[in-house]
Motif scaffolding. Structure first.
Motif, PDB file in Angstrom:
ATOM      1  N   ARG A   1       0.834  -1.208   0.000  1.00  0.00           N
ATOM      2  CA  ARG A   1       0.000   0.000   0.000  1.00  0.00           C
ATOM      3  C   ARG A   1       0.866   1.254   0.000  1.00  0.00           C
ATOM      4  N   LEU A   2       1.935   1.249   0.762  1.00  0.00           N
ATOM      5  CA  LEU A   2       2.836   2.410   0.794  1.00  0.00           C
ATOM      6  C   LEU A   2       3.515   2.627  -0.555  1.00  0.00           C
ATOM      7  N   LEU A   3       3.919   1.542  -1.198  1.00  0.00           N
ATOM      8  CA  LEU A   3       4.538   1.669  -2.512  1.00  0.00           C
ATOM      9  C   LEU A   3       3.554   2.271  -3.514  1.00  0.00           C
TER      10      LEU A   3
ATOM     11  N   ALA B   1       4.966  -3.151  -5.946  1.00  0.00           N
ATOM     12  CA  ALA B   1       3.937  -3.339  -4.924  1.00  0.00           C
ATOM     13  C   ALA B   1       3.279  -4.701  -5.107  1.00  0.00           C
ATOM     14  N   GLY B   2       3.075  -5.097  -6.354  1.00  0.00           N
ATOM     15  CA  GLY B   2       2.520  -6.418  -6.631  1.00  0.00           C
ATOM     16  C   GLY B   2       3.437  -7.526  -6.164  1.00  0.00           C
TER      17      GLY B   2
ATOM     18  N   ALA C   1       5.638  -7.270  -3.769  1.00  0.00           N
ATOM     19  CA  ALA C   1       5.712  -7.239  -2.310  1.00  0.00           C
ATOM     20  C   ALA C   1       4.653  -8.130  -1.684  1.00  0.00           C
ATOM     21  N   GLU C   2       3.514  -8.260  -2.346  1.00  0.00           N
ATOM     22  CA  GLU C   2       2.430  -9.092  -1.840  1.00  0.00           C
ATOM     23  C   GLU C   2       2.614 -10.572  -2.189  1.00  0.00           C
ATOM     24  N   ARG C   3       3.658 -10.885  -2.942  1.00  0.00           N
ATOM     25  CA  ARG C   3       3.850 -12.257  -3.419  1.00  0.00           C
ATOM     26  C   ARG C   3       5.189 -12.853  -2.978  1.00  0.00           C
ATOM     27  N   ILE C   4       5.773 -12.301  -1.955  1.00  0.00           N
ATOM     28  CA  ILE C   4       6.999 -12.882  -1.420  1.00  0.00           C
ATOM     29  C   ILE C   4       6.640 -14.179  -0.716  1.00  0.00           C
ATOM     30  N   GLU C   5       7.212 -15.271  -1.155  1.00  0.00           N
ATOM     31  CA  GLU C   5       6.850 -16.565  -0.599  1.00  0.00           C
ATOM     32  C   GLU C   5       7.999 -17.545  -0.716  1.00  0.00           C
TER      33      GLU C   5
ATOM     34  N   ALA D   1      12.386   0.866  -5.539  1.00  0.00           N
ATOM     35  CA  ALA D   1      11.141   0.100  -5.592  1.00  0.00           C
ATOM     36  C   ALA D   1      11.341  -1.366  -5.190  1.00  0.00           C
ATOM     37  N   PRO D   2      12.294  -2.094  -5.789  1.00  0.00           N
ATOM     38  CA  PRO D   2      12.458  -3.490  -5.378  1.00  0.00           C
ATOM     39  C   PRO D   2      13.044  -3.658  -3.981  1.00  0.00           C
TER      40      PRO D   2
END
Length: 497
Positions: free
Chosen positions: A82-84, A128-129, A131-135, A181-182
């Motif tokens: 969200r911050l990104l 941002a996308g 960031a939500e998919r770090i697994e 960004a990354p």
């Protein structure tokens, strides 16, 4: 300052200060030092900015270290994303201001600067996308553990920690964003050192980062000279990784320093990219495409296609077309909407490029067009084309970082021989192939030793496309998923249940 129209917001920013950002606060350098940014198109003063030294780097690293162990580390992935995205919206809302600062500080044409600002917003949306998919993954436990009973093995992806980002002057805002960004998406905290030639947009970006809601200390920005602030950042024991874009010589020095402490390092360095034009190429596209491969951003870009290999059958028509294109390029201030090529970054860079041109003129190469500098204000060099070059010439071997093209013919149809010409360089960053034959295109691409090769276009980069080089063009890849992997560690965990 130029009499061309400037947005009132830009004038207000230039009239304000350009301090350091440390721990969420804008502060002056501890030594009280400052420097001046000049418009490369006019030589006129733009603004003074604060300079940091080793003590400021130490304070910035301490702030980043504290933030890494604080609330930033505890944020859920969707909150980080969200911050990104909030920062992306802030960049879009200030697009004209950021674009005009890039033009004034760097010299690039406004249309290009506007495109770059849009790409910067896209970078933060893209990562941002991710960031939500770090697994992590699960895998089979080792046999000796399984022999004792049930077990579970899995991996975790963790941020490397505090990272130092050192960016060049050729596309300052873009370079800052493609590293920020990354690294932020991965969960790292950052100390960013902009280039001392182009410090202005980074300070404004720092303000937007605060407005987006990032916790204090997550991003710290220290303008300073490379030999002081840059050296201190690379050597700092609490910095876990350095990401550097710049010259190969400086990159090698950074790699040696990082080796002493086993600090992680990624390097995007120099280039001398080959462009291969086959006899069946569509010249209506190849002429402007190959010309801009060299002259884009005044030739001040690492992926510039400056070594042109053209089949003898279309050699002279290609040269004639590119010469006409170059001669019709309007040189001028980047804020002039008709400008196609702006000035070089500094008088020093102008003199360096003119030194290479003098070498070309004194060689057996044929000067097709250009080769001149302006007598008036500004660091301008005309788009220059040398033909009939050979691989031993300096204008062919060395990265010029200016609008200078070296063209040589080939007559063979042997793709291995053609690739040998293209690969005859210590660099391997980018390149392009121009042909209507898909078989020739794919087979040639597979033979060119570069990290990024385009067909019937040049420099096709985007947020989702990994970019980086072979050999002396660097280590690692930026953009794409690979760009975020640079800022992550993989931890393996096994539990005997």
């Amino acid at each position: 300052m130029t009499n061309l129209p400037i947005d009132p917001a830009t004038r207000a920013v230039l009239d304000g200060g350009f301090p350091l950002l440390i721990g969420g606060q804008f502060v002056s350098g501890s030594a009280g030092q400052s420097a001046t940014s000049f418009d490369p198109a006019t030589g006129e003063k733009l603004a003074d900015f604060d300079l940091g030294d080793a003590s400021d780097i130490d304070a910035a690293v301490a702030a980043a270290k504290s933030a890494f162990g604080g609330p930033w580390r505890k944020l859920q992935l969707n909150e980080r994303a969200r911050l990104l995205r909030a920062l992306a919206r802030g960049i879009e809302a200030n697009a004209q201001l950021l674009a005009e600062l890039e033009v004034l500080d760097n010299g690039m044409p406004l249309m290009l600067a506007q495109m770059i600002v849009g790409n910067c917003a896209q970078l933060f949306d893209y990562y941002a996308g991710w960031a939500e998919r770090i697994e992590g993954t699960t895998t089979e436990p080792p046999p000796h553990v399984q022999e004792q009973g049930e077990a579970l093995t899995y991996t975790l992806k963790e941020p490397v920690g505090v990272v130092g980002l050192i960016v060049p002057w050729n596309v300052p805002l873009s370079m800052a964003c493609l590293k920020l960004a990354p690294s932020l998406a991965a969960g790292c905290t950052v100390v960013l050192k902009p280039a001392e030639e182009t410090p202005l947009s980074a300070v404004v970006l720092g303000r937007l980062i605060g407005e987006a809601g990032f916790p204090d200390g997550v991003v710290n920005i220290v303008n300073g000279r490379g030999e002081e602030a840059g050296t201190a950042l690379v050597a700092h024991p609490d910095v876990a990784k350095i990401s550097f874009t710049g010259s190969t010589a400086v990159g090698k020095s950074i790699a040696r320093e990082c080796a002493g402490s086993m600090k992680k390092v990624s390097l995007e360095l120099g280039g001398k990219s080959p462009v291969v034009v086959f006899p069946d190429a569509d010249l209506s596209k190849a002429v402007p495409g190959v010309a801009m491969a060299t002259f884009f951003l005044q030739g001040q870009n690492c992926m510039a296609g400056t070594r042109i290999f053209a089949h003898r059958d279309i050699y002279e028509p290609l040269l004639e077309g590119m010469a006409a294109f170059a001669e019709n390029m309007k040189l001028g201030h980047g804020l002039d909407p008709e400008t196609m090529q702006g000035p070089l970054i500094s008088k020093r860079q102008q003199e360096r490029v003119m030194g290479f041109i003098a070498d070309g003129k004194n060689s057996d190469a044929r000067l097709v067009t250009g080769g001149t500098e302006w007598d008036g204000k500004g660091n301008f060099v005309s788009p220059t084309i040398f033909a009939d070059v050979d691989p031993s010439m300096r204008i062919v071997r060395e990265e010029i970082f200016g609008p200078v093209m070296a063209v040589q013919p080939f007559e063979t149809d042997d793709l291995d021989e053609i690739a040998a010409l293209a690969n005859d360089s210590p660099y391997g960053l980018s390149g392009s192939v121009w042909t209507r034959d898909l078989s020739i295109a794919h087979r040639t691409v597979s033979r060119i030793r570069s990290g990024h090769v385009s067909v019937n276009c040049h420099g096709a980069v985007a947020a989702n496309i990994p970019f980086g080089g072979y050999r002396e063009s660097g280590w690692g890849r930026e953009f794409g998923r690979e760009g975020m992997e640079l800022y992550l560690e993989t931890k393996a965990v096994t539990l005997a249940l």
